[in-house]
Structures are given as C-alpha cells and as structure tokens.
Design a protein around this motif. Structure first.
Motif, PDB file in Angstrom:
ATOM      1  N   ILE A  31       0.866  -1.186   0.000  1.00  0.00           N
ATOM      2  CA  ILE A  31       0.000   0.000   0.000  1.00  0.00           C
ATOM      3  C   ILE A  31       0.905   1.240   0.000  1.00  0.00           C
ATOM      4  N   PRO A  32       1.444   1.648  -1.139  1.00  0.00           N
ATOM      5  CA  PRO A  32       2.419   2.752  -1.180  1.00  0.00           C
ATOM      6  C   PRO A  32       1.858   4.094  -0.737  1.00  0.00           C
ATOM      7  N   ALA A  33       0.545   4.269  -0.754  1.00  0.00           N
ATOM      8  CA  ALA A  33      -0.034   5.556  -0.339  1.00  0.00           C
ATOM      9  C   ALA A  33       0.275   5.857   1.118  1.00  0.00           C
ATOM     10  N   VAL A  34       0.418   4.819   1.948  1.00  0.00           N
ATOM     11  CA  VAL A  34       0.699   5.034   3.368  1.00  0.00           C
ATOM     12  C   VAL A  34       2.129   5.542   3.560  1.00  0.00           C
ATOM     13  N   ASN A  35       2.978   5.326   2.554  1.00  0.00           N
ATOM     14  CA  ASN A  35       4.369   5.773   2.617  1.00  0.00           C
ATOM     15  C   ASN A  35       4.581   7.063   1.820  1.00  0.00           C
ATOM     16  N   ALA A  36       3.478   7.755   1.503  1.00  0.00           N
ATOM     17  CA  ALA A  36       3.541   8.960   0.668  1.00  0.00           C
ATOM     18  C   ALA A  36       3.286  10.202   1.514  1.00  0.00           C
ATOM     19  N   GLU A  37       3.437  11.368   0.875  1.00  0.00           N
ATOM     20  CA  GLU A  37       3.125  12.638   1.529  1.00  0.00           C
ATOM     21  C   GLU A  37       2.656  13.641   0.498  1.00  0.00           C
ATOM     22  N   ILE A  38       1.937  14.661   0.960  1.00  0.00           N
ATOM     23  CA  ILE A  38       1.454  15.730   0.086  1.00  0.00           C
ATOM     24  C   ILE A  38       2.457  16.868   0.056  1.00  0.00           C
ATOM     25  N   ASP A  39       2.788  17.340  -1.149  1.00  0.00           N
ATOM     26  CA  ASP A  39       3.667  18.491  -1.333  1.00  0.00           C
ATOM     27  C   ASP A  39       2.978  19.451  -2.285  1.00  0.00           C
ATOM     28  N   GLY A  40       2.276  20.432  -1.729  1.00  0.00           N
ATOM     29  CA  GLY A  40       1.507  21.355  -2.569  1.00  0.00           C
ATOM     30  C   GLY A  40       0.354  20.639  -3.228  1.00  0.00           C
ATOM     31  N   ASP A  41       0.357  20.614  -4.549  1.00  0.00           N
ATOM     32  CA  ASP A  41      -0.691  19.921  -5.304  1.00  0.00           C
ATOM     33  C   ASP A  41      -0.261  18.533  -5.749  1.00  0.00           C
ATOM     34  N   ASP A  42       0.903  18.086  -5.266  1.00  0.00           N
ATOM     35  CA  ASP A  42       1.428  16.788  -5.674  1.00  0.00           C
ATOM     36  C   ASP A  42       1.402  15.796  -4.507  1.00  0.00           C
ATOM     37  N   ILE A  43       1.314  14.526  -4.862  1.00  0.00           N
ATOM     38  CA  ILE A  43       1.516  13.438  -3.908  1.00  0.00           C
ATOM     39  C   ILE A  43       2.869  12.812  -4.215  1.00  0.00           C
ATOM     40  N   VAL A  44       3.746  12.764  -3.224  1.00  0.00           N
ATOM     41  CA  VAL A  44       5.086  12.213  -3.401  1.00  0.00           C
ATOM     42  C   VAL A  44       5.111  10.803  -2.827  1.00  0.00           C
ATOM     43  N   TYR A  45       5.279   9.819  -3.717  1.00  0.00           N
ATOM     44  CA  TYR A  45       5.358   8.420  -3.275  1.00  0.00           C
ATOM     45  C   TYR A  45       6.821   8.070  -3.018  1.00  0.00           C
ATOM     46  N   LYS A  46       7.113   7.543  -1.847  1.00  0.00           N
ATOM     47  CA  LYS A  46       8.488   7.230  -1.462  1.00  0.00           C
ATOM     48  C   LYS A  46       8.795   5.759  -1.766  1.00  0.00           C
ATOM     49  N   ASN A  47       9.903   5.546  -2.443  1.00  0.00           N
ATOM     50  CA  ASN A  47      10.356   4.187  -2.725  1.00  0.00           C
ATOM     51  C   ASN A  47      11.474   3.761  -1.786  1.00  0.00           C
ATOM     52  N   HIS A  48      11.607   4.454  -0.683  1.00  0.00           N
ATOM     53  CA  HIS A  48      12.537   4.069   0.371  1.00  0.00           C
ATOM     54  C   HIS A  48      11.747   4.043   1.674  1.00  0.00           C
ATOM     55  N   TYR A  49      12.273   3.358   2.660  1.00  0.00           N
ATOM     56  CA  TYR A  49      11.509   3.098   3.876  1.00  0.00           C
ATOM     57  C   TYR A  49      12.338   3.515   5.088  1.00  0.00           C
ATOM     58  N   ASP A  50      12.181   4.780   5.462  1.00  0.00           N
ATOM     59  CA  ASP A  50      12.849   5.349   6.626  1.00  0.00           C
ATOM     60  C   ASP A  50      11.823   5.427   7.746  1.00  0.00           C
ATOM     61  N   ILE A  51      11.929   4.529   8.690  1.00  0.00           N
ATOM     62  CA  ILE A  51      10.896   4.340   9.714  1.00  0.00           C
ATOM     63  C   ILE A  51      11.254   5.118  10.977  1.00  0.00           C
ATOM     64  N   GLY A  52      10.381   6.045  11.351  1.00  0.00           N
ATOM     65  CA  GLY A  52      10.556   6.774  12.606  1.00  0.00           C
ATOM     66  C   GLY A  52      10.036   5.951  13.775  1.00  0.00           C
ATOM     67  N   VAL A  53      10.804   5.928  14.866  1.00  0.00           N
ATOM     68  CA  VAL A  53      10.410   5.191  16.069  1.00  0.00           C
ATOM     69  C   VAL A  53      10.325   6.190  17.223  1.00  0.00           C
ATOM     70  N   ALA A  54       9.120   6.459  17.703  1.00  0.00           N
ATOM     71  CA  ALA A  54       8.920   7.461  18.744  1.00  0.00           C
ATOM     72  C   ALA A  54       9.589   7.028  20.052  1.00  0.00           C
ATOM     73  N   VAL A  55      10.276   7.985  20.687  1.00  0.00           N
ATOM     74  CA  VAL A  55      10.973   7.729  21.945  1.00  0.00           C
ATOM     75  C   VAL A  55      10.566   8.811  22.945  1.00  0.00           C
ATOM     76  N   GLY A  56      10.077   8.413  24.102  1.00  0.00           N
ATOM     77  CA  GLY A  56       9.713   9.366  25.149  1.00  0.00           C
ATOM     78  C   GLY A  56      10.925   9.707  25.999  1.00  0.00           C
ATOM     79  N   THR A  57      11.196  10.997  26.186  1.00  0.00           N
ATOM     80  CA  THR A  57      12.297  11.452  27.031  1.00  0.00           C
ATOM     81  C   THR A  57      11.754  12.435  28.064  1.00  0.00           C
ATOM     82  N   GLU A  58      12.601  12.849  28.996  1.00  0.00           N
ATOM     83  CA  GLU A  58      12.172  13.817  30.000  1.00  0.00           C
ATOM     84  C   GLU A  58      11.838  15.155  29.362  1.00  0.00           C
ATOM     85  N   GLN A  59      12.476  15.466  28.231  1.00  0.00           N
ATOM     86  CA  GLN A  59      12.224  16.738  27.569  1.00  0.00           C
ATOM     87  C   GLN A  59      10.984  16.698  26.688  1.00  0.00           C
ATOM     88  N   GLY A  60      10.558  15.517  26.276  1.00  0.00           N
ATOM     89  CA  GLY A  60       9.403  15.395  25.394  1.00  0.00           C
ATOM     90  C   GLY A  60       9.597  14.241  24.428  1.00  0.00           C
TER      91      GLY A  60
END
Length: 430
Positions: free
Chosen positions: A274-303
């Motif tokens: 489902i490549p749409a889940v790996n995409a983003e909106i840029d103005g009037d375009d949808i940018v589909y990403k063919n690479h997979y850079d996965i963010g992993v949320a980490v809780g710290t004392e600062q936020g």
C-alpha cells in the motif's frame, strides 16, 4: 586575551536556540573541549565545548534566554584569573586592611564585618542585580540550578511567593478601644500547604522542544484529514519465536531481540503493498516514497522525539534492533542530531510501554500514516470455535484521508496483523 564562546551552526533551517544551562560558573578552570553550556533548539539539545583553556571570565547570556547562531555566550580568559564585573571582596577590602595600623588599637581589634555568603559571589550578573535591587539574601532562596546555583527563575519565584505575605502584613489594623473586652476574632484559616511543602502552583516556561512538539501536533490536526482505524493482533507466535531464540540471538549479534524489529519489518511489507501510506502531500502533488525510513517514537524527560531508522528495508532484524537501541540511548541523553530526526516516511509509536491499551496516535507531519502499538494483555478470544486465553494487542493506524482511502488503511493494518501473527510472512514479504 579572551576567547569568545560562540553559538555554533545548529543545523539546516535552525537559526536560534535557548540557553538550557551553564555547566561552568564564572571563575571555574576550563580545559580544551570541556562542555561549557547546553543549548536547546526545537529539534535537539546540544553542548558547546571550550575551544581554548583558561577560566570562565564572563557569562553574557543567562539560562532561559534565546540566542541566534553566531551570538557570543561568554568569554574564556587565559590564565588563572577570571574577569568579573565587580571587584571581588578581597580586592575591595585591600585598602582598608592597609590602613588598619593607623587606626586606634581598640578599633583595629574590632571584629571585621562578616563576608557575604559564598553563593552571592558566584551569582550570574542578572541574578546578582535582581537580588541586590530587592535586598534579598541569596542563601534564603531555594536554588534549583546545576550544582546548587541560583537562577533568575528561582529569584522571581521567591519574590512572587513573598508578595502576598507583604500585602497581608501591610494591611492597616483597627486601633483598640478601652471598651473592648473580647479578644479579636481569629483570622480565617489559611489554605493548607501543598503536599510537597512548596508553592501551590508553579509557572515554568515551555522549552523550545516542547513548543515545537505542540506546533507540529496542532499542525497535523489543522492540515490533515486525520482518521484512525483499529485492529487487534494475537502476539502468541511472536512471543514464542522470541522466547525460543532470544538467548542465541543476543549471543550471536550482541543485541536483544525485541518486538520493535518485528513491527518494523511487518510495516515495511504492508508499505510496499500500500504505497499511499508511505507517501506525503507536497503542494498539489503526492510524493510516493520508494525508500523506507521508519521513525520510532521515543519518550524522554524533555518530550517525545522521533529518530529515524534509515533504509530499514535493507536491514536485518539484528541491525534494526541495534539501531533502535542506539537511537533510544542518544535520545535520552539529548545527543540526537538533526539528520537523525528528519526525513522519516512512516512512524511507529509504542504507547504500550506506559501501559496504554488503546489510543489514537497523531500524525507526524508531513507523513501520512502512523502505527500505534499498545500493551499486550491476556484476553479470552475465539480460536477454531473454542475460547482460549491469548496475549492480544490493539493496533491503531492514524492516516491522512487526503492521501489514503479507507480501503487502503484497513488493508494496510490487516497486512501488519497477518505478518505479526505469522512471522514467516515477513521473511517471504507476503
């Protein structure tokens, strides 16, 4: 000759920072590469190191103030003497000591005035000015700074707490008359003290990181057509695999086998379908990403911060676990770089480590999807017509409906569920 302590380049698009804390006081000896001051930007916290040896001669920017790139934070003096805005007590008293023999014997024997507390000598200029203007005794003010240093915020809080007491003592009292026979009525009871024994309220300025988090979360709510779909996953098979191989895995790779590598791998399988889940909106375009850079949320004392695992689709389970462990350590130590926090294509947030059973994660702009993990809990479920107790976890996918249709969101979450319940699918990318 003095060496300036300058705000370094802070990264792309970052032009200013807030002074979080000074690690040295005026007069402290300094060696090359000693950490001097900690700066906080809207993305990372970084330390400024000494470029020369000597002593800290001057602090020009106090804790909590905002500075731009290139601004001078303070000065390092060569040698062992630190420059100070005011002469030290020893210098100021020198002339009096020289004239002491000329005075009468009884005056010479008189006790010298007690010196000011040592804390007052080490106060930063702005703090010293505030203390002197209000006639305060530094030792009477609770200090919260590093190594017991008094900060400007400590003095302001002390003044705020003192004003109500002064106002009550300044109220005029009625004069007593001879006919008064009864004692004056007792005043109404004061509010009970707080459990900690301090002020009932405390006002603290938001950190730059916290303000940035607030801006991005509100931006996500205001700009994205955000929806959330839910499912649940039976964690039995993953727990069995982990239990069977965790010791040999750690012995071979030097890192523990956790759950996050399974979730990262499962999400990559689903993102490829489902490549749409790996995409983003840029103005009037949808940018589909063919690479997979996965963010992993980490809780710290600062936020909450979201470091990125780059090209996770090319990494093994062991490499993913090692990278997540290292990024988590750097996040808690405030050592993440700008590059490690930007450019993710999809995010995973694990609220289960705090005991959450169900939640709705907020998108991490400009990404279009975020997966929320939760606590794995034993629950009765129907398996082949029988009720069994299984470790179940709720999953939540929040997505931007401008990019992702409901069918795609549901299909994505089902693929993640299938990969987790049957880990062989991850190896076969099915």
């Amino acid at each position: 000759m003095a060496t300036e302590i300058v705000v370094p380049a802070l990264g792309e698009s970052v032009t200013e920072a807030t002074v979080a804390q000074w690690m040295k006081s005026v007069g402290d000896p300094i060696a090359v590469d000693d950490p001097l001051v900690e700066l906080e930007t809207d993305k990372v916290t970084l330390e400024v190191y000494a470029s020369a040896a000597g002593t800290l001669g001057e602090i020009r920017v106090e804790q909590g103030e905002t500075v731009e790139v290139g601004a001078v934070l303070g000065l390092i003096n060569e040698g062992g003497a630190a420059a100070q805005a005011k002469p030290s007590p020893s210098k100021a008293e020198a002339p009096a000591q020289e004239k002491a023999p000329e005075k009468a014997p009884e005056k010479a024997a008189a006790p010298e005035p007690a010196p000011k507390p040592a804390a007052a000598e080490s106060l930063a200029p702005a703090v010293r000015k505030l203390v002197e203007e209000n006639g305060l005794e530094p030792s009477a003010i609770p200090a919260s700074g590093k190594d017991g240093r008094l900060t400007k915020g400590d003095v302001l809080s002390f003044l705020e707490r003192r004003r109500p007491d002064e106002a009550r003592s300044a109220e005029p009292k009625p004069a007593a008359t001879p006919t008064e026979a009864r004692p004056a009525p007792s005043p109404p009871p004061s509010p009970p003290p707080s459990p900690t024994g301090g002020a009932r309220e405390e006002r603290v300025r938001m950190t730059r990181l916290r303000k940035r988090i607030a801006e991005r979360l509100k931006q996500a709510q205001n700009t994205a057509a955000m929806l959330t779909t839910f499912n649940e996953v039976d964690m039995s098979n993953i727990m069995a695999v982990r239990s069977q191989f965790k010791d040999s895995f750690e012995k071979k790779h030097g890192v523990k086998l956790g759950f996050m590598s399974f979730f990262v791998k499962a999400c990559i399988v689903a993102l490829k379908e489902i490549p749409a889940v790996n995409a983003e909106i840029d103005g009037d375009d949808i940018v589909y990403k063919n690479h997979y850079d996965i963010g992993v949320a980490v809780g710290t004392e600062q936020g909450l911060v979201v470091p990125v695992v780059r090209d996770a689709d090319r990494m093994s389970f062991a490499e993913i676990e090692a990278e997540i462990t290292e990024l988590g350590r750097k996040a808690r130590d405030g050592k993440l770089t700008i590059d490690e926090l930007t450019g993710g294509t999809f995010t995973i947030s694990n609220g289960g480590v705090y005991g959450s059973l169900m939640s709705t994660p907020i998108l991490n702009p400009p990404q279009s999807g975020i997966l929320g993990m939760h606590k794995s809990q034993m629950r009765p479920v129907a398996v082949d017509g029988k009720v069994e107790i299984r470790p179940m976890m709720y999953l939540a996918l929040s997505y931007d409906h401008r990019v992702i249709d409901g069918r795609e969101a549901v299909t994505f979450l089902v693929r993640v569920k299938e990969c987790l319940e049957d880990p062989q699918r991850i190896l076969l990318e099915m």
